[in-house]
Every structure is written in C-alpha cells, then in structure tokens.
Motif scaffolding. Structure first.
Motif, mmCIF file in Angstrom:
data_model
loop_
_atom_site.group_PDB
_atom_site.id
_atom_site.type_symbol
_atom_site.label_atom_id
_atom_site.label_comp_id
_atom_site.label_asym_id
_atom_site.label_seq_id
_atom_site.Cartn_x
_atom_site.Cartn_y
_atom_site.Cartn_z
ATOM 1 N N THR A 90 0.861 -1.177 0.000
ATOM 2 C CA THR A 90 0.000 0.000 0.000
ATOM 3 C C THR A 90 0.905 1.236 0.000
ATOM 4 O OG1 THR A 90 -0.201 0.460 2.382
ATOM 5 C CG2 THR A 90 -1.607 -1.293 1.470
ATOM 6 N N HIS A 91 0.290 2.405 -0.058
ATOM 7 C CA HIS A 91 1.080 3.636 -0.123
ATOM 8 C C HIS A 91 1.549 4.114 1.249
ATOM 9 C CE1 HIS A 91 -1.230 3.849 -4.007
ATOM 10 N NE2 HIS A 91 0.010 4.028 -4.422
ATOM 11 N N ILE A 92 1.110 3.449 2.311
ATOM 12 C CA ILE A 92 1.638 3.744 3.649
ATOM 13 C C ILE A 92 2.294 2.458 4.130
ATOM 14 C CG2 ILE A 92 1.132 4.622 5.955
ATOM 15 C CD1 ILE A 92 -1.423 5.842 4.911
ATOM 16 N N ASP A 93 3.591 2.353 3.925
ATOM 17 C CA ASP A 93 4.272 1.083 4.174
ATOM 18 C C ASP A 93 5.648 1.274 4.806
ATOM 19 O OD1 ASP A 93 5.315 2.277 1.905
ATOM 20 O OD2 ASP A 93 5.049 0.554 0.584
ATOM 21 N N THR A 94 6.542 1.970 4.128
ATOM 22 C CA THR A 94 7.914 2.142 4.600
ATOM 23 C C THR A 94 7.995 3.198 5.702
ATOM 24 O OG1 THR A 94 8.349 3.873 2.988
ATOM 25 C CG2 THR A 94 8.786 1.603 2.306
ATOM 26 N N GLU A 95 9.166 3.238 6.344
ATOM 27 C CA GLU A 95 9.392 4.253 7.381
ATOM 28 C C GLU A 95 9.161 5.659 6.836
ATOM 29 O OE1 GLU A 95 13.352 5.869 9.538
ATOM 30 O OE2 GLU A 95 12.905 3.756 9.930
ATOM 31 N N ASP A 96 9.684 5.946 5.646
ATOM 32 C CA ASP A 96 9.521 7.286 5.065
ATOM 33 C C ASP A 96 8.050 7.614 4.848
ATOM 34 O OD1 ASP A 96 12.212 7.712 5.063
ATOM 35 O OD2 ASP A 96 12.505 7.328 2.922
ATOM 36 N N HIS A 97 7.290 6.655 4.317
ATOM 37 C CA HIS A 97 5.874 6.901 4.060
ATOM 38 C C HIS A 97 5.085 7.058 5.360
ATOM 39 C CE1 HIS A 97 5.978 4.999 -0.251
ATOM 40 N NE2 HIS A 97 6.487 6.204 -0.209
ATOM 41 N N VAL A 98 5.390 6.224 6.341
ATOM 42 C CA VAL A 98 4.675 6.311 7.622
ATOM 43 C C VAL A 98 4.955 7.650 8.295
ATOM 44 C CG1 VAL A 98 4.523 5.350 9.949
ATOM 45 C CG2 VAL A 98 4.547 3.814 7.970
ATOM 46 N N GLU A 99 6.218 8.058 8.313
ATOM 47 C CA GLU A 99 6.555 9.329 8.962
ATOM 48 C C GLU A 99 5.942 10.500 8.196
ATOM 49 O OE1 GLU A 99 10.749 9.561 9.604
ATOM 50 O OE2 GLU A 99 10.722 8.005 11.162
ATOM 51 N N ARG A 100 5.950 10.429 6.877
ATOM 52 C CA ARG A 100 5.320 11.500 6.092
ATOM 53 C C ARG A 100 3.833 11.587 6.409
ATOM 54 N NH1 ARG A 100 5.642 12.443 -0.508
ATOM 55 N NH2 ARG A 100 4.218 14.241 -0.567
ATOM 56 N N PHE A 101 3.186 10.423 6.519
ATOM 57 C CA PHE A 101 1.758 10.415 6.826
ATOM 58 C C PHE A 101 1.501 11.018 8.206
ATOM 59 C CE2 PHE A 101 -2.012 8.405 8.670
ATOM 60 C CZ PHE A 101 -2.961 8.798 7.737
ATOM 61 N N LEU A 102 2.269 10.607 9.189
ATOM 62 C CA LEU A 102 2.059 11.124 10.546
ATOM 63 C C LEU A 102 2.345 12.624 10.622
ATOM 64 C CD1 LEU A 102 3.571 8.216 12.665
ATOM 65 C CD2 LEU A 102 1.157 8.801 12.397
ATOM 66 N N VAL B 249 -6.483 11.465 13.592
ATOM 67 C CA VAL B 249 -5.930 10.236 13.023
ATOM 68 C C VAL B 249 -4.703 9.811 13.809
ATOM 69 C CG1 VAL B 249 -4.898 9.176 10.980
ATOM 70 C CG2 VAL B 249 -6.643 10.928 10.691
ATOM 71 N N ASN B 250 -4.641 8.534 14.163
ATOM 72 C CA ASN B 250 -3.422 7.983 14.734
ATOM 73 C C ASN B 250 -3.085 6.676 14.034
ATOM 74 O OD1 ASN B 250 -2.376 9.893 16.742
ATOM 75 N ND2 ASN B 250 -4.404 9.662 17.639
ATOM 76 N N LEU B 251 -2.156 5.913 14.609
ATOM 77 C CA LEU B 251 -1.588 4.780 13.905
ATOM 78 C C LEU B 251 -1.941 3.461 14.575
ATOM 79 C CD1 LEU B 251 0.356 4.932 11.401
ATOM 80 C CD2 LEU B 251 2.172 4.232 12.967
ATOM 81 N N CYS B 252 -2.267 2.474 13.736
ATOM 82 C CA CYS B 252 -2.260 1.078 14.157
ATOM 83 C C CYS B 252 -0.935 0.508 13.659
ATOM 84 C CB CYS B 252 -3.430 0.300 13.566
ATOM 85 S SG CYS B 252 -3.278 -1.494 13.763
ATOM 86 N N LEU B 253 0.023 0.360 14.559
ATOM 87 C CA LEU B 253 1.326 -0.152 14.173
ATOM 88 C C LEU B 253 1.283 -1.670 14.105
ATOM 89 C CD1 LEU B 253 4.359 -0.116 13.647
ATOM 90 C CD2 LEU B 253 4.717 0.140 16.121
ATOM 91 N N ASP B 254 1.425 -2.202 12.895
ATOM 92 C CA ASP B 254 1.523 -3.646 12.692
ATOM 93 C C ASP B 254 3.010 -3.974 12.614
ATOM 94 O OD1 ASP B 254 1.878 -6.149 11.152
ATOM 95 O OD2 ASP B 254 -0.315 -6.129 11.066
ATOM 96 N N ALA C 36 8.079 -4.320 9.697
ATOM 97 C CA ALA C 36 9.349 -5.015 9.467
ATOM 98 C C ALA C 36 9.463 -5.481 8.019
ATOM 99 C CB ALA C 36 9.481 -6.198 10.422
ATOM 100 N N TYR C 37 8.366 -5.970 7.465
ATOM 101 C CA TYR C 37 8.315 -6.408 6.055
ATOM 102 C C TYR C 37 8.796 -5.283 5.143
ATOM 103 C CZ TYR C 37 5.885 -8.554 1.953
ATOM 104 O OH TYR C 37 5.555 -9.130 0.745
ATOM 105 N N CYS C 38 8.452 -4.051 5.495
ATOM 106 C CA CYS C 38 8.787 -2.887 4.674
ATOM 107 C C CYS C 38 10.041 -2.156 5.173
ATOM 108 C CB CYS C 38 7.606 -1.936 4.625
ATOM 109 S SG CYS C 38 6.135 -2.668 3.875
ATOM 110 N N GLY C 39 10.802 -2.801 6.078
ATOM 111 C CA GLY C 39 12.090 -2.260 6.487
ATOM 112 C C GLY C 39 12.079 -1.351 7.691
ATOM 113 N N GLY C 40 10.944 -1.230 8.389
ATOM 114 C CA GLY C 40 10.851 -0.309 9.518
ATOM 115 C C GLY C 40 11.218 -0.947 10.848
ATOM 116 N N ASP C 41 11.524 -0.099 11.827
ATOM 117 C CA ASP C 41 11.895 -0.497 13.181
ATOM 118 C C ASP C 41 10.775 -0.084 14.126
ATOM 119 O OD1 ASP C 41 12.893 -0.483 15.841
ATOM 120 O OD2 ASP C 41 14.948 -0.131 15.168
ATOM 121 N N SER C 42 10.013 -1.055 14.630
ATOM 122 C CA SER C 42 8.833 -0.746 15.445
ATOM 123 C C SER C 42 9.192 -0.050 16.746
ATOM 124 C CB SER C 42 8.047 -2.028 15.752
ATOM 125 O OG SER C 42 7.394 -2.503 14.602
#
Length: 302
Positions: A167-179, A187-192, A197-203
């Motif tokens: 999806t378009h909200i997946d990687t660390e860069d995309h998640v941070e841009r969205f937030l 709006v807040n986040l459901c962190l899966d 991790a699949y998309c390279g992020g550090d939970s």
C-alpha cells in the motif's frame, strides 16, 4: 526483558486473520463459529471483527455469541482508497458506516483503516504506481482526517491507520510522512509490527519517536530469510504469505518483548492484537499456533 508483571497497560487479543480469514466468505476459511470457539480456547479475551460479514452482523446475535465465549471486540476494520480524492468519499463512507455501526454496537472504540493496495495481492498486477503524487498525498491525508472526524462525530470511534505491505503507507519514510501530515486529534496509527518489518521499519524506534501517535498495535513477525527471497523476487503480498513470510512468534522479527516494553512505557492503555497472516491454511493449523503464541506473550508479561 521487562518483569512479566510490568505490562499492565497492554490488552492482548487475536483476530480472524490468525485463523486464515481474509474474506467475508470463502470455502477455504474456517467457519466463524469455529474461530470464536478456538480463539476463546486459546486464552484470548479480545478479538477484532475481521472482514465485514465474516462474523454475524446482527448486533444482538453477535453479542450473544461473544458473551457465551467470554469474548469482547476491540475494533473493526475497513479498507479505503482515499488518495483517489473526493470522488470516492460517498462509496467509502457507505462502507465505513456499516462497519463503524457494528463496531460501536459491540462496545469497541477503534476503527482500523487499511489503505488500498497498489499491487494486486494475488496476481501481482500493478494497479497503480507505488509512489503517490503530491496531489494524491494531499487527498490521502486530508481524506483520512475527514474520515477520522466523521467517524468520531457519528460513532464515537478513534481512527487508527494501518501501514501495510503493497500500500502507499508502508515504509518508514511513508509512515513518517503520513504522521507528519495529519492531525493527532483526528488520526493515529495502528502499528503492525510484521508489516512494518516487512517494509524495512523499526517498530521500537517508531514507538519511541512517535509515541503519542501510536493508538493501537498488531503483533506479527516476519521470517527474515523468506522476506529476503520475497524482496529479491518482487513477490506480491498474497503469494509472500503463502511462502510463509509471516511466521509464528518468537521465531521471526521484530522481537515482540522489546516492542511491548516500549509500548508499556508510553503510559497509556493499548490493544495489542495478534495477527499471523496465513491465508489460506488448513483448518487444524491455527489453534495450536494460537495456544503457543498466547503462552509466549504471557512469558513477556502480556
């Protein structure tokens, strides 16, 4: 690892997803009655509704079915394509309203929103570019804020957006841009943990950096060896799941103990719902995994 008694703000549950359920109706999925029986047997108190229509949608009947098994609902789930702009609003709201009404009737307070896929999760067909234009980002963020406002006003629910592979909200860069582009009041986040991790992020890093935006957790792990193959072969998410990319904890990444400890340090009550993507799977496969997973989470203090 933290003292096992320390994770008193984390409310653990599971979801139809952990029983191989991705669709409202599919002959390869376990019947909903069996899911409810087994999720209760595994020792969980909380569940999500899963795909709308999989569980009974009549609130009275569902309340009765849950009550007999001592289960409660933590959230409902919807898919949206709000980056496509105002033209999709009416269709989106019709779907969201259905799910939100049932979610509220079950006493839950959260609505999990998953962005639509840019790549077909079965055929690998590229449906849209994986990167949004600036205009599409504006549609996505403003649309989610509008949805968060409307869901709160109409149903009293908190909107939590779920970063998801393909999806378009997946990687660390995309998640941070969205937030960084959205209002925490709406709006807040459901962190899966698995998808991130699949998309390279550090939970853990995300929780420590954007803690005030973490409204909900999905607990999931990926098998790093399978993930490396999936990335190298550019495998879409559905076939990746069939390869076993999402695995039983504690055999994968990220380590869930540190994630739960970081979440506990936020000082707020959080749901942490187990999801181990297994569609499709043999009907006898989920329960033993669920029993072991619940036992493992107890060993973490959750």
């Amino acid at each position: 690892m933290a003292n096992p008694s320390a994770l008193d703000r984390i409310r653990v549950g599971s979801a139809p997803d952990s029983w191989g359920v991705w669709f409202p109706d599919d002959p390869r999925q376990v019947p909903w009655e069996r899911f409810l029986d087994e999720v209760s047997e595994a020792g969980y108190d909380w569940i999500e509704l899963g795909p709308y229509g999989y569980l009974p949608t009549d609130p009275a009947r569902l309340t009765d079915e849950l009550g007999r098994r001592n289960l409660k609902v933590s959230a409902g789930t919807v898919f949206t394509g709000l980056h496509r702009g105002p033209a999709v609003w009416d269709e989106t709201w019709t779907h969201v309203s259905q799910v939100a009404a049932l979610t509220r009737a079950m006493g839950a307070r959260h609505l999990v929103v998953i962005p639509s896929f840019w790549r077909d999760d079965k055929t690998a067909e590229i449906l849209e570019p994986p990167e949004l234009t600036a205009e599409q980002w504006a549609h996505l963020t403003k649309g989610m804020e509008r949805l968060g406002h409307e869901v709160k006003e109409a149903y009293g629910l908190e909107l939590v957006v779920h970063p998801h592979a393909d999806t378009h909200i997946d990687t660390e860069d995309h998640v941070e841009r969205f937030l960084d582009s959205t209002d925490s009041e709406l709006v807040n986040l459901c962190l899966d943990t698995g998808h991130y991790a699949y998309c390279g992020g550090d939970s853990v890093k995300l929780i420590e950096t954007y803690g005030e935006r973490i409204g909900y957790l999905h607990l999931k792990q990926v098998d790093p060896d399978v993930l490396a193959e999936v990335v190298a072969d550019e495998v879409p998410f559905g076939p990746a799941v069939q390869r076993g990319v999402m695995c039983e904890p504690p055999s994968g990444v990220p380590a869930l103990g540190p994630v739960l400890e970081a979440a506990q340090r936020l000082g707020v009550e959080l749901f942490a719902i187990v999801e181990q993507d297994m569609y499709p799977c043999e009907p006898d496969k989920p329960l033993p995994i669920a029993l072991r997973t619940r036992r493992f989470l107890r060993s973490c203090g959750a």
